[in-house]
Scaffold this active site. Structure first.
Site, PDB file in Angstrom:
ATOM      1  N   ARG A   1       0.847  -1.186   0.000  1.00 38.95           N
ATOM      2  CA  ARG A   1       0.000   0.000   0.000  1.00 38.95           C
ATOM      3  C   ARG A   1       0.886   1.240   0.000  1.00 38.95           C
ATOM      4  O   ARG A   1       1.999   1.224   0.533  1.00 38.95           O
ATOM      5  CB  ARG A   1      -0.916   0.004   1.228  1.00 38.95           C
ATOM      6  CG  ARG A   1      -2.114  -0.938   1.087  1.00 38.95           C
ATOM      7  CD  ARG A   1      -2.916  -0.991   2.354  1.00 38.95           C
ATOM      8  NE  ARG A   1      -2.056  -1.353   3.471  1.00 38.95           N
ATOM      9  CZ  ARG A   1      -2.094  -0.765   4.659  1.00 38.95           C
ATOM     10  NH1 ARG A   1      -2.941   0.215   4.890  1.00 38.95           N
ATOM     11  NH2 ARG A   1      -1.274  -1.152   5.621  1.00 38.95           N
TER      12      ARG A   1
ATOM     13  N   LYS B   1      -7.512 -11.074   7.820  1.00 39.71           N
ATOM     14  CA  LYS B   1      -8.517 -10.053   8.116  1.00 39.71           C
ATOM     15  C   LYS B   1      -8.551  -8.951   7.067  1.00 39.71           C
ATOM     16  O   LYS B   1      -9.564  -8.307   6.863  1.00 39.71           O
ATOM     17  CB  LYS B   1      -8.160  -9.436   9.461  1.00 39.71           C
ATOM     18  CG  LYS B   1      -9.326  -9.254  10.375  1.00 39.71           C
ATOM     19  CD  LYS B   1      -8.757  -8.781  11.682  1.00 39.71           C
ATOM     20  CE  LYS B   1      -9.814  -8.582  12.699  1.00 39.71           C
ATOM     21  NZ  LYS B   1      -9.212  -8.305  14.007  1.00 39.71           N
ATOM     22  N   GLN B   2      -7.390  -8.729   6.393  1.00 37.19           N
ATOM     23  CA  GLN B   2      -7.332  -7.657   5.396  1.00 37.19           C
ATOM     24  C   GLN B   2      -7.759  -8.122   4.016  1.00 37.19           C
ATOM     25  O   GLN B   2      -7.810  -7.327   3.079  1.00 37.19           O
ATOM     26  CB  GLN B   2      -5.899  -7.121   5.304  1.00 37.19           C
ATOM     27  CG  GLN B   2      -5.398  -6.494   6.592  1.00 37.19           C
ATOM     28  CD  GLN B   2      -3.921  -6.140   6.497  1.00 37.19           C
ATOM     29  OE1 GLN B   2      -3.343  -6.095   5.411  1.00 37.19           O
ATOM     30  NE2 GLN B   2      -3.297  -5.894   7.642  1.00 37.19           N
TER      31      GLN B   2
ATOM     32  N   GLU C   1      -7.277 -25.631  14.349  1.00 38.80           N
ATOM     33  CA  GLU C   1      -6.682 -24.567  15.166  1.00 38.80           C
ATOM     34  C   GLU C   1      -7.498 -24.275  16.422  1.00 38.80           C
ATOM     35  O   GLU C   1      -6.932 -24.001  17.475  1.00 38.80           O
ATOM     36  CB  GLU C   1      -6.438 -23.301  14.330  1.00 38.80           C
ATOM     37  CG  GLU C   1      -7.687 -22.577  13.860  1.00 38.80           C
ATOM     38  CD  GLU C   1      -7.404 -21.520  12.796  1.00 38.80           C
ATOM     39  OE1 GLU C   1      -6.309 -21.539  12.209  1.00 38.80           O
ATOM     40  OE2 GLU C   1      -8.283 -20.679  12.554  1.00 38.80           O
TER      41      GLU C   1
ATOM     42  N   ARG D   1       7.882   1.549   5.798  1.00 42.12           N
ATOM     43  CA  ARG D   1       7.603   0.593   6.875  1.00 42.12           C
ATOM     44  C   ARG D   1       8.466  -0.650   6.720  1.00 42.12           C
ATOM     45  O   ARG D   1       9.123  -0.849   5.705  1.00 42.12           O
ATOM     46  CB  ARG D   1       6.121   0.192   6.828  1.00 42.12           C
ATOM     47  CG  ARG D   1       5.227   1.400   7.033  1.00 42.12           C
ATOM     48  CD  ARG D   1       3.981   1.071   7.814  1.00 42.12           C
ATOM     49  NE  ARG D   1       3.171   2.287   7.891  1.00 42.12           N
ATOM     50  CZ  ARG D   1       1.905   2.355   7.495  1.00 42.12           C
ATOM     51  NH1 ARG D   1       1.308   1.258   7.041  1.00 42.12           N
ATOM     52  NH2 ARG D   1       1.241   3.479   7.590  1.00 42.12           N
TER      53      ARG D   1
ATOM     54  N   HIS E   1      -4.750 -19.049   2.176  1.00 46.50           N
ATOM     55  CA  HIS E   1      -5.797 -19.506   3.087  1.00 46.50           C
ATOM     56  C   HIS E   1      -7.133 -19.202   2.403  1.00 46.50           C
ATOM     57  O   HIS E   1      -7.268 -18.182   1.745  1.00 46.50           O
ATOM     58  CB  HIS E   1      -5.678 -18.751   4.415  1.00 46.50           C
ATOM     59  CG  HIS E   1      -6.645 -19.212   5.474  1.00 46.50           C
ATOM     60  ND1 HIS E   1      -7.086 -20.509   5.573  1.00 46.50           N
ATOM     61  CD2 HIS E   1      -7.239 -18.534   6.488  1.00 46.50           C
ATOM     62  CE1 HIS E   1      -7.912 -20.612   6.611  1.00 46.50           C
ATOM     63  NE2 HIS E   1      -8.026 -19.425   7.181  1.00 46.50           N
TER      64      HIS E   1
END
Lengths: 493, 520
Positions: free
Chosen positions: A68, A109-110, A221, A76, A132
């Site tokens: 991004r 989650k993203q 899990e 980062r 996944h």
């Protein structure tokens, strides 16, 4: 977006759950050719992203990273990881339009946000790869019909993916092609080439489906991997302290015990783990694990049912929308347990002592692995898939507990796993209340064999050994482990 | 056992201070068995106050085991008594500095691989040198200011912010030496103190050892080196499990005879080169963040050339070699040709490695020691660490031949981890040549070997090279190089300092002095 699995007719549900083929090495003779000369663009450069990219490039493929805009401008860590290893890094707009394969290695989650922003930029006929299936199966993400959607999921942490590759081996890998998105029929060939590029073909590749991967991964899990190891660890520690065992000793036994015990599991399955106990201890561990299985079976079944119906994902995504209220509360609770707050004592515990003084954990592990495996298989998941998501991964999580204890273990696993783990733990602890009342220090904290007669009844021992060795998880495991015997031991204790 | 008061030639005038003549360490009837073989046999040894010993001997004679027995790291039968001076300001400790040091990451795992230090990762996994020293100082109540001069003398100050994973084996050695010299235990035993150190560092180390000895530290150095600190005044070797005292350090320099065993036929075949250009580097630069490790390197290696690569510790030698072996992620952004192909033109690292036989201290350090001797050698065919496939008959026969040639037949099914380091090194040397490679990269190949093993190995290298094999050899010790070397490249601070032809072996000796000058 609707839950993809729930939109399928039963026939197709069973069909997809049943995709499971442990591939022969002859399937990989074409090497990385299906991806040679293609532009591979990885989204995200964390542990999986960086290490898979290093492997793919070292296999002769053209790899770059897209991040991004904020990550690039803010320089980062993900930007530094990629640029300092001499990869080309660009924004979505710069790199996605020319990519032949876009590899999404961002956190689960993203996924919705990431896929929504990259999909319109992808060129006609390109491939989108996941590691996944949650986004496709549970969130029901719809991918443009001209795009091919594949999954390549190394069943190990990113650092191991790299370490095993450079020594000339690999880690077991699961691959899949999404049947709704394989317009050119090239998905499988590309997924295989990808597995070769990361070295996975040397340690065993399981052809699965998005559906089978998600439904088995979630089950593993939250029950055996994180859930039961957490419950068992906390109950064991509390029991020892209650019975007057030194807290430092108890903390060390619990923190490192699961790792030592499951190392035997990794090398030789439940059989090898149980064989590390004396005969009387083995019979005792067998008996209490049978009892544990009976007590916990309804809970395991509930988890599997909620995963299959989509109920689990629904309530978890509600919590996501709610600012992770439950997750954060449970996480804080884990951080406050006595086990978490008691540092491991400065005592030497030798390897055999971890078995002899922690027979209870051996019983927990046997019960949990077998129950998770059985429940998955009953729900229509194939034994090989169930093996990877139960027995195979247990030592990996145990290793994380040895390094980080429970609070940090939960933070490093995926949010999905963490949420499921707490859900299980909350329900399991009260369920085991009566059982734990009967547990004494010969099962946890002290040597089981101390002051006991070492003799056993032949017929009892033969029956116990037989029950352990002929379990389906052992028979499937023997075949799959043979393919990965060469993997190096990771140990802290 | 000889009478230890029997005067030896103490050619230096040390003041032994009070207590001279009293026993400091008394060892009696020490016995150690290893797999039914007696390693130490009724060994007796008395170390008097003020004595500093050199313990030498061939590889596998039990030197390390004896040292470990003294400090209690090895269980043996017999008696070891250390009579610490309770009045001394020095800690009443016996410290053993191992020749091999395993560090762990911040989470306590030691599962590293040797290419790892070339990869840039933001999530730092290991401690920095500074943090490691801080925690060591705190644990042992040492003042940090006392470490500074030692760091400076060993040229270590610039590495304070480096992570442990980034250090080379020579630098790890120095870190262990820094800690020991900082602690100043009453008894300090160092196994292979000079391994991996460049000439300048070796000299500085000797000065530091003399300094601590003058302050009252008693030393036992385990090595076969000739240039020792002045304070060393007693000499011994282990022969057939017993301690034998020597008159002086002279003993080690007797030249072994030529190795008469004939090399296996499959190693007599000349390599077939696909290209005459083995390596070509054009303005190669490597840096980590701000730190530049290689600076505008231009270098060409042609097929059949025999190169000597030199430079002080930290000058960039192993980074340079990692580019050639396909181990460095930054090679993709440089102008580099290997075996005639531009790097990053679609080749895999396995395509590169199949041409090369490599050994380096780091490679040995991180090698998977849970393989057997036979498997380790066989894995050289596939450039893997550990053997993952079955060998066809012809290859398997070649492994057997080489195992026999290296005298390893009786060890062939033993795990590498069960062997002494010298023998492990022989196994890995056999691994580097098993496929009769086009290019042999030998980075300090003979570390940990005794003089005879070293001479024999270099003789083998000369024979292989006479068949046309290409060689890049790194060696700090001038006397221990093969004869075939004909060209030399010297690095200094990441730059090429010299590229030249070696006229005769004497000129190599000059370079050692040269690198001494460079560091000072």
């Amino acid at each position: 977006m609707a839950n993809y699995f729930n939109t399928l007719p039963l026939r197709e549900k069973l069909n997809q759950l049943g995709v499971c083929d442990f591939m022969d090495s002859s399937e990989f003779l074409d090497g990385v050719n299906a991806l040679k000369g293609k532009k591979l663009v990885i989204v995200g450069c964390g542990a999986q992203g960086l290490n898979q990219g290093l492997n793919l490039r070292d296999s002769g493929l053209d790899v770059s990273y897209t991040l991004r805009k904020e990550a690039i401008e803010g320089k980062r860590d993900s930007w530094k990881n990629a640029t300092e290893n001499n990869f080309t890094v660009g924004t979505y707009e710069e790199l996605i339009p020319n990519a032949d394969v876009v590899i999404n290695l961002t956190p689960d989650k993203q996924h919705t946000a990431v896929v929504k922003s990259i999909m319109p930029l992808m060129k006609e006929g390109a491939t989108l790869s996941y590691s996944h299936g949650f986004n496709i199966v549970e969130e029901g993400m719809q991918i443009r019909k001209d795009l091919t959607v594949i999954m390549v999921a190394p069943k190990c942490p990113g650092s191991e993916v790299r370490a095993e590759y450079v020594r000339g081996f690999g880690v077991p890998t699961l691959i899949a092609v999404h049947p709704e998105n394989d317009p050119q029929g090239k998905g499988l060939a590309q997924a295989k080439a990808y597995a070769v590029g990361t070295g996975g073909h040397r340690a065993g590749v399981l052809k699965s489906s998005f559906v089978a991967e998600v439904k088995s991964d979630l089950m593993g899990e939250q029950t055996i991997l994180c859930g039961l190891l957490q419950t068992g660890s906390i109950l064991s520690f509390d029991k020892m302290v209650e019975k007057g065992i030194d807290a430092g000793y108890a903390s060390k036994l619990v923190q490192y015990g699961v790792e030592v015990i499951t190392e035997a599991l990794k090398q030789g399955g439940i059989t090898a783990m149980m064989d590390r106990l004396s005969n009387p201890a083995k019979i005792k561990a067998f008996e209490i694990s049978e009892e544990l299985k009976d007590i916990m079976r309804p809970l395991f079944q509930k988890h599997q049912d909620d995963i299959m119906s989509g109920e689990f994902s629904r309530i978890m995504m509600e919590d996501w929308a709610n600012g992770d209220q439950n997750l954060l509360a449970w996480r804080a609770e884990t951080g406050e347990t006595a086990f978490e707050k008691t540092p491991a004592g400065d005592v030497k515990i030798n390897e055999q002592e971890y078995f002899d003084n922690y027979t209870l954990m051996v019983a927990f592990v046997r019960a949990g692995v077998e129950l998770a495996f059985e429940t998955m298989v009953q729900a229509g998941i194939k034994p090989e898939s169930a093996y990877y998501e139960s027995l195979h991964e247990t030592p990996l999580i145990a290793n994380t507990i040895a390094r980080k204890k429970l609070f940090e273990m939960n933070r490093v696993i995926s949010d999905t796993a963490e949420y499921g783990c707490y859900l299980f733990d909350q329900a399991c602890k009260p369920l085991l209340g009566d059982f734990m009342k009967k547990v004494t220090t010969d099962l946890v904290g002290k040597n089981f064999n101390e002051g006991k007669d070492a003799g056993v009844d032949n017929r009892t021992l033969i029956a116990v050994n037989d029950a352990i060795r002929t379990h389906q998880v052992e028979q499937v495991g023997a075949v799959l482990r043979k393919a990965m015997t060469a993997m190096k031991t990771i140990k802290t204790a | 056992m000889k009478n230890l008061n029997n005067e030896q030639s103490h050619n230096n005038s040390l003041s032994f201070g009070e207590g001279w003549g009293e026993a400091f360490v008394s060892i009696s009837t020490l016995n150690l068995k290893y797999q039914h073989k007696l390693v130490l046999k009724d060994l007796h040894w008395t170390i008097l106050k003020g004595e500093n010993w050199l313990l030498s001997g061939i590889s596998g004679s039990g030197k390390t085991a004896l040292a470990k027995a003294i400090v209690g790291l090895q269980s043996v039968s017999g008696e070891v008594k250390i009579n610490f001076n309770t009045e001394s300001l020095l800690p009443a400790k016996a410290l053993f500095v191992e020749s091999w040091y395993q560090f762990k990451n911040v989470e306590g795992v030691a599962n590293f691989y040797y290419q790892q230090r070339y990869t840039s990762v933001q999530a730092k996994e290991t401690l920095t040198v500074n943090a490691e020293l801080m925690s060591y100082g705190k644990e042992n109540n040492l003042a940090f200011a006392d470490a500074e001069p030692i760091l400076k003398a060993l040229g270590f100050s610039a590495l304070k912010n480096s992570q442990l994973i980034e250090l080379s084996s020579g630098e790890h050695k120095k870190l262990q030496l820094v800690k020991a010299l900082w602690l100043k235990p009453q008894l300090l035993i160092i196994d292979q103190p000079y391994t991996g150190l460049d000439a300048a560092s070796r000299k500085h180390l000797n000065v530091l050892l003399d300094d601590v000895s003058a302050e009252g530290v008693q030393l036992i150095l385990i090595c076969n080196d000739a240039e020792l600190p002045f304070c060393i005044n007693r000499f011994a070797t282990i022969e057939a499990g017993e301690l034998v005292e020597m008159n002086s350090r002279e003993i080690a320099s007797a030249l072994p005879e030529k190795y008469e065993r004939e090399i296996p036929d499959f190693l007599k075949e000349s390599p077939v080169y696909s290209s005459n250009n083995i390596v070509k580097m054009v303005d190669v630069n490597i840096s980590y963040g701000e730190k530049q490790v290689l600076n505008n390197i231009n270098w060409e290696v042609k097929a059949g050339e025999k190169w000597l690569l030199q430079g002080p510790n930290g000058s960039g030698k192993s980074t340079l070699l990692s580019l050639i072996n396909g181990d460095h992620p930054q090679s993709y952004a440089n102008t580099l040709y290997l075996f005639g192909n531009k790097r990053g033109s679609g080749e895999s690292i396995w395509d590169i490695k199949q041409h090369i036989g490599l050994i380096s201290p780091e490679f040995h350090w991180y090698f998977d020691a849970s393989s057997t001797v036979w498997e380790s050698i066989a894995s050289g065919f596939y450039d893997t660490v550990g053997l993952f496939q079955h060998l066809p008959f012809s290859k398997s026969a070649q492994v057997d031949e080489l195992v026999a040639y290296f005298g390893l037949t009786e060890n062939k099914n033993e795990l590498l981890s069960a062997l002494p380091l010298g023998k492990q090194r022989m196994v890995l040397l056999a691994r580097t040549i098993i496929k009769n490679p086009e290019l042999l990269i030998l980075d300090e190949p003979c570390q940990g070997l005794d003089l005879q093993q070293t001479q024999h190995f270099n003789q083998l290298v000369d024979e292989l090279c006479s068949n046309g094999m290409t060689l890049i050899y790194v060696g700090h010790f001038e006397s221990l190089l093969p004869n075939c070397l004909e060209k030399r490249i010297v690095l200094e601070n990441g730059k090429v300092k010299v590229i030249e032809r070696i006229l005769e072996k004497n000129s190599i000796i000059e370079k050692e002095n040269y690198s001494t000058l460079v560091e000072q």
